[in-house]
Design a protein around this motif. Structure first.
Motif, mmCIF file in Angstrom:
data_model
loop_
_atom_site.group_PDB
_atom_site.id
_atom_site.type_symbol
_atom_site.label_atom_id
_atom_site.label_comp_id
_atom_site.label_asym_id
_atom_site.label_seq_id
_atom_site.Cartn_x
_atom_site.Cartn_y
_atom_site.Cartn_z
ATOM 1 N N MET A 1 -0.504 -1.807 -11.029
ATOM 2 C CA MET A 1 -0.243 -1.454 -9.632
ATOM 3 C C MET A 1 -1.389 -1.963 -8.755
ATOM 4 O O MET A 1 -2.547 -1.614 -8.967
ATOM 5 N N PRO A 2 -1.097 -2.801 -7.758
ATOM 6 C CA PRO A 2 -2.154 -3.374 -6.918
ATOM 7 C C PRO A 2 -2.855 -2.315 -6.073
ATOM 8 O O PRO A 2 -2.201 -1.454 -5.469
ATOM 9 N N ILE A 3 -4.187 -2.376 -6.035
ATOM 10 C CA ILE A 3 -4.989 -1.526 -5.165
ATOM 11 C C ILE A 3 -5.384 -2.304 -3.913
ATOM 12 O O ILE A 3 -5.180 -1.869 -2.795
ATOM 13 N N THR A 4 -5.940 -3.483 -4.122
ATOM 14 C CA THR A 4 -6.279 -4.370 -3.020
ATOM 15 C C THR A 4 -6.327 -5.795 -3.548
ATOM 16 O O THR A 4 -6.462 -6.011 -4.759
ATOM 17 N N TRP A 5 -6.209 -6.779 -2.660
ATOM 18 C CA TRP A 5 -6.192 -8.172 -3.084
ATOM 19 C C TRP A 5 -6.671 -9.054 -1.936
ATOM 20 O O TRP A 5 -6.711 -8.616 -0.781
ATOM 21 N N ALA A 6 -7.038 -10.265 -2.276
ATOM 22 C CA ALA A 6 -7.507 -11.207 -1.263
ATOM 23 C C ALA A 6 -7.343 -12.631 -1.775
ATOM 24 O O ALA A 6 -7.325 -12.877 -2.984
ATOM 25 N N LEU A 7 -7.232 -13.571 -0.847
ATOM 26 C CA LEU A 7 -7.216 -14.999 -1.146
ATOM 27 C C LEU A 7 -8.500 -15.603 -0.607
ATOM 28 O O LEU A 7 -8.902 -15.312 0.519
ATOM 29 N N ALA A 8 -9.139 -16.439 -1.410
ATOM 30 C CA ALA A 8 -10.397 -17.047 -0.987
ATOM 31 C C ALA A 8 -10.523 -18.439 -1.577
ATOM 32 O O ALA A 8 -9.855 -18.786 -2.560
ATOM 33 N N SER A 9 -11.390 -19.220 -0.974
ATOM 34 C CA SER A 9 -11.673 -20.557 -1.500
ATOM 35 C C SER A 9 -12.329 -20.433 -2.873
ATOM 36 O O SER A 9 -13.163 -19.548 -3.087
ATOM 37 N N PRO A 10 -11.985 -21.308 -3.806
ATOM 38 C CA PRO A 10 -12.609 -21.247 -5.130
ATOM 39 C C PRO A 10 -14.098 -21.573 -5.113
ATOM 40 O O PRO A 10 -14.793 -21.344 -6.101
ATOM 41 N N LYS A 11 -14.591 -22.087 -3.992
ATOM 42 C CA LYS A 11 -16.006 -22.402 -3.888
ATOM 43 C C LYS A 11 -16.859 -21.165 -3.595
ATOM 44 O O LYS A 11 -18.087 -21.202 -3.737
ATOM 45 N N ILE A 12 -16.223 -20.078 -3.160
ATOM 46 C CA ILE A 12 -16.958 -18.850 -2.849
ATOM 47 C C ILE A 12 -17.185 -18.060 -4.133
ATOM 48 O O ILE A 12 -16.279 -17.926 -4.956
ATOM 49 N N ASP A 13 -18.377 -17.531 -4.297
ATOM 50 C CA ASP A 13 -18.725 -16.772 -5.488
ATOM 51 C C ASP A 13 -17.813 -15.559 -5.638
ATOM 52 O O ASP A 13 -17.531 -14.857 -4.662
ATOM 53 N N GLU A 14 -17.348 -15.321 -6.866
ATOM 54 C CA GLU A 14 -16.423 -14.221 -7.124
ATOM 55 C C GLU A 14 -17.020 -12.877 -6.728
ATOM 56 O O GLU A 14 -16.307 -11.997 -6.220
ATOM 57 N N ARG A 15 -18.306 -12.691 -6.958
ATOM 58 C CA ARG A 15 -18.951 -11.415 -6.638
ATOM 59 C C ARG A 15 -18.993 -11.183 -5.132
ATOM 60 O O ARG A 15 -18.843 -10.041 -4.673
ATOM 61 N N GLU A 16 -19.174 -12.254 -4.369
ATOM 62 C CA GLU A 16 -19.179 -12.121 -2.912
ATOM 63 C C GLU A 16 -17.819 -11.674 -2.403
ATOM 64 O O GLU A 16 -17.718 -10.824 -1.505
ATOM 65 N N VAL A 17 -16.770 -12.258 -2.971
ATOM 66 C CA VAL A 17 -15.419 -11.908 -2.532
ATOM 67 C C VAL A 17 -15.108 -10.450 -2.855
ATOM 68 O O VAL A 17 -14.616 -9.697 -2.011
ATOM 69 N N LEU A 18 -15.394 -10.031 -4.093
ATOM 70 C CA LEU A 18 -15.108 -8.656 -4.480
ATOM 71 C C LEU A 18 -15.929 -7.665 -3.659
ATOM 72 O O LEU A 18 -15.413 -6.624 -3.231
ATOM 73 N N ARG B 1 0.826 -1.208 0.000
ATOM 74 C CA ARG B 1 0.000 0.000 0.000
ATOM 75 C C ARG B 1 0.863 1.263 0.000
ATOM 76 O O ARG B 1 0.526 2.253 -0.668
ATOM 77 N N VAL B 2 1.969 1.240 0.717
ATOM 78 C CA VAL B 2 2.874 2.397 0.747
ATOM 79 C C VAL B 2 3.404 2.707 -0.649
ATOM 80 O O VAL B 2 3.447 3.869 -1.075
ATOM 81 N N LEU B 3 3.806 1.681 -1.383
ATOM 82 C CA LEU B 3 4.331 1.888 -2.734
ATOM 83 C C LEU B 3 3.233 2.355 -3.685
ATOM 84 O O LEU B 3 3.454 3.221 -4.534
ATOM 85 N N ALA B 4 2.046 1.757 -3.564
ATOM 86 C CA ALA B 4 0.945 2.122 -4.458
ATOM 87 C C ALA B 4 0.542 3.576 -4.287
ATOM 88 O O ALA B 4 0.319 4.294 -5.268
ATOM 89 N N THR B 5 0.470 4.050 -3.050
ATOM 90 C CA THR B 5 0.050 5.426 -2.793
ATOM 91 C C THR B 5 1.131 6.440 -3.143
ATOM 92 O O THR B 5 0.858 7.635 -3.180
ATOM 93 N N ASP B 6 2.342 5.968 -3.403
ATOM 94 C CA ASP B 6 3.440 6.870 -3.757
ATOM 95 C C ASP B 6 3.572 7.028 -5.271
ATOM 96 O O ASP B 6 4.596 7.495 -5.760
ATOM 97 N N THR B 7 2.562 6.638 -6.030
ATOM 98 C CA THR B 7 2.577 6.793 -7.479
ATOM 99 C C THR B 7 1.317 7.520 -7.936
ATOM 100 O O THR B 7 0.318 7.578 -7.206
ATOM 101 N N ASP B 8 1.358 8.025 -9.149
ATOM 102 C CA ASP B 8 0.178 8.678 -9.725
ATOM 103 C C ASP B 8 -0.941 7.687 -9.997
ATOM 104 O O ASP B 8 -2.108 8.072 -10.091
ATOM 105 N N PHE B 9 -0.603 6.410 -10.126
ATOM 106 C CA PHE B 9 -1.594 5.388 -10.475
ATOM 107 C C PHE B 9 -2.624 5.191 -9.370
ATOM 108 O O PHE B 9 -3.719 4.697 -9.631
#
Length: 298
Positions: free
Chosen positions: A158-175, A93-101
């Motif tokens: 440039m990453p904004i946010t990320w997460a690891l989840a079980s593949p059984k969980i619906d993608e929309r729920e995770v996001l 997060r420190v690196l991401a916020t230090d760029t224009d992106f």
């Protein structure tokens, strides 16, 4: 070994992390390898493509002695690295916020498999039981056992946010959970556009995004009318695939070697941080290709 580009990246990264995060998380006698040095060592490992910690430490002792005066043995490095997950996430997060992106109001959203076992006996005795599960990767037409990495990034990668989840969980729920956890990310970006594939299609999900002031751009189904801006998706899809290729093809995401949830999580974070560090360094130095790792991987 001499690699001036890698030396410059590691030096700049060390100064940035030491200034922004600073100090150690430890009480009492400080460790011989500081937190800032640990993060830089982990980034160098990912950039140089060492999935084996034992081989990496042997290489580092022979070639990176001037940059890291003290290097722990493998058990110590493994223990420190697994405990450093919050630090690595903060460094991203420190690196991401230090760029224009960071202020870009166009985000790319995708998920990709992170296999954690290749055999039935491994699945039965793995400490990942309860976290990992069976899933299907449509891109490669294969089943796997493990987790899925959900990555929200800018078009530059440039990453904004990320997460690891079980593949059984619906993608929309995770996001949705990822965005709900940090509501300021969408609130600070009026007119935010999330670019995703058909797996995130849902009227309820799009309504929730609209309530947060964001819009979803995705391919239309055959039964639907052509969606606004859909003509731009073909080139954007290449961006999504190229970000995944950076993580898997260059940073060996699937060869993480983790055996516990903490071990997998920190090794995934290690590779995301390496990609973020390369983009950050290339941006600061004016490199023509922002997500290029060629200068650092040898």
């Amino acid at each position: 070994m001499t690699n001036e580009d890698l030396d410059a990246l590691i030096t700049g990264l060390y100064v940035k992390i030491d200034d922004e995060i600073g100090g150690n998380r430890w009480l009492g006698r400080p460790p011989q390898l500081s937190d800032s040095e640990l993060v830089c060592l982990a980034v160098a490992q990912a950039l140089l493509g060492f999935s084996s910690e034992a081989r990496w430490l042997r290489f580092a002792r022979a070639n990176l002695g001037p940059m890291f005066p003290y290097l722990p043995k493998r058990p110590g490095y493994n223990k420190r690295l697994r405990a450093a997950l919050p630090l690595v996430k903060k460094a991203i997060r420190v690196l991401a916020t230090d760029t224009d992106f960071w202020f870009d109001n166009h985000w790319i959203v995708d998920s990709t498999p992170v296999p954690c076992g290749m055999s039935r006996p491994t699945v039965k005795r793995s400490e990942m039981a309860g976290w990992a599960g069976y899933g299907y990767c449509a891109s490669h037409s294969r089943f796997y056992w493990g987790l899925r990495l959900f990555l929200v990034c800018t078009p530059t990668g440039m990453p904004i946010t990320w997460a690891l989840a079980s593949p059984k969980i619906d993608e929309r729920e995770v996001l949705a959970a990822m965005l709900d956890r940090e509501p300021h990310l969408t609130a600070d970006r009026p007119g935010l556009l999330l670019i995703a594939d058909k797996g995130f299609a849902s009227k309820e999900f799009e309504t929730d995004l609209a309530f947060q002031g964001a819009e979803l751009l995705r391919p239309s189904f055959k039964r639907e009318k052509r969606r606004k801006g859909e003509s731009l998706l073909k080139s954007v899809r290449q961006l999504i695939e190229s970000v995944n290729d950076t993580l898997k093809g260059q940073l060996d995401l699937e060869q993480h070697g983790g055996r516990t949830f903490e071990g997998v999580a920190v090794r995934v974070a290690q590779r995301i941080l390496a990609m973020a560090a390369a983009i950050w360094h290339n941006h600061k130095t004016g490199a023509p290709v922002l997500r290029s790792l060629t200068a650092f991987d040898h």
